[in-house]
Design a protein around this motif. Sequence first.
Motif, PDB file in Angstrom:
ATOM      1  N   GLU A  61       0.829  -1.207   0.000  1.00  0.00           N
ATOM      2  CA  GLU A  61       0.000   0.000   0.000  1.00  0.00           C
ATOM      3  C   GLU A  61       0.863   1.256   0.000  1.00  0.00           C
ATOM      4  O   GLU A  61       0.551   2.246  -0.680  1.00  0.00           O
ATOM      5  N   ASP A  62       1.927   1.235   0.783  1.00  0.00           N
ATOM      6  CA  ASP A  62       2.822   2.396   0.850  1.00  0.00           C
ATOM      7  C   ASP A  62       3.394   2.741  -0.521  1.00  0.00           C
ATOM      8  O   ASP A  62       3.664   3.915  -0.814  1.00  0.00           O
ATOM      9  N   HIS A  63       3.564   1.720  -1.351  1.00  0.00           N
ATOM     10  CA  HIS A  63       4.112   1.929  -2.694  1.00  0.00           C
ATOM     11  C   HIS A  63       3.005   2.035  -3.747  1.00  0.00           C
ATOM     12  O   HIS A  63       3.301   2.047  -4.945  1.00  0.00           O
ATOM     13  N   ARG A  64       1.747   2.096  -3.301  1.00  0.00           N
ATOM     14  CA  ARG A  64       0.571   2.244  -4.158  1.00  0.00           C
ATOM     15  C   ARG A  64       0.429   1.091  -5.156  1.00  0.00           C
ATOM     16  O   ARG A  64      -0.140   1.255  -6.240  1.00  0.00           O
TER      17      ARG A  64
ATOM     18  N   GLY B  50      -3.260  -1.708  -7.292  1.00  0.00           N
ATOM     19  CA  GLY B  50      -3.228  -0.257  -7.325  1.00  0.00           C
ATOM     20  C   GLY B  50      -2.829   0.288  -8.685  1.00  0.00           C
ATOM     21  O   GLY B  50      -2.250  -0.417  -9.524  1.00  0.00           O
ATOM     22  N   SER B  51      -3.124   1.552  -8.893  1.00  0.00           N
ATOM     23  CA  SER B  51      -2.857   2.182 -10.184  1.00  0.00           C
ATOM     24  C   SER B  51      -1.365   2.300 -10.488  1.00  0.00           C
ATOM     25  O   SER B  51      -0.962   2.425 -11.639  1.00  0.00           O
ATOM     26  N   ARG B  52      -0.529   2.261  -9.453  1.00  0.00           N
ATOM     27  CA  ARG B  52       0.910   2.358  -9.674  1.00  0.00           C
ATOM     28  C   ARG B  52       1.418   1.222 -10.561  1.00  0.00           C
ATOM     29  O   ARG B  52       2.375   1.395 -11.320  1.00  0.00           O
TER      30      ARG B  52
ATOM     31  N   VAL C 249      -4.529  -1.278  -3.225  1.00  0.00           N
ATOM     32  CA  VAL C 249      -5.416  -0.314  -2.564  1.00  0.00           C
ATOM     33  C   VAL C 249      -6.552  -1.088  -1.905  1.00  0.00           C
ATOM     34  O   VAL C 249      -6.814  -2.248  -2.241  1.00  0.00           O
TER      35      VAL C 249
END
Length: 232
Positions: free
Chosen positions: A53-56, A69-71, A59
């Motif tokens: 989560e910290d690195h996206r 996540g979108s990252r 989510v």
Amino acid sequence: MTDASSAHSQTLSRGIRILEVLADARTPLTIDALSATLGLHRSVTYRLLRTLEDHRLVVRDGTGRIALGSRLAALAAGVSHDLQAAALPELTAIANELGMTCFLTVLDGDEIVTLVSVEPRHTMGSIAQRPGTRHPVGVGAPGKAIASRLPASQWPDALDDDHRAELAVVREQGWASSHDEVITGLRAIAAPLAAHGSPASALAVVYVSSSRPETEIAARLIEGAATIASSV
């Protein structure tokens, strides 16, 4: 001396497995479901998720379920970037001309992975071919198209005699087709794409049925593959 099996990071490996499980699920999962799939204690899974989560990379939705996540999309865009950029206009043109989902696949180890796909703009009920979708090389139209350009020594040992004989035909005619091989009820046609400096790849379409002859669809894919290769 430390051997390769003991030198790898177990934590990193578990984090990657979480991303793989979420990608395969195609829907958000609870922490309990992830833990059960991975065979990990809930607290271990929770700690791994916090880092992701910290690195996206993951989510949480409104119910607390976990999704990619979108990252990850930004990271994926960097994979064979030049090939993706060159392919996108041609994928879009073919998808709209044929009314079929058109996609680009590349060889990844002994699997074929979808790199990018485009659905037709004005067709009802088009088939989604999600980036990241995988299947074995030598199976399915894009898998056959790519395998036909590889030495036989690189074909999977599990490939049966019928598939091996078919690859010789694919190599001769320059395109491959499949029906019910990867997903029941779907047809696919693919042409190999040889782009300088890029991994072995193929341009393909997937559809349920069409009044167009397979040879006509294949000819358009061969043309598209040549256009992309000349642009990379």
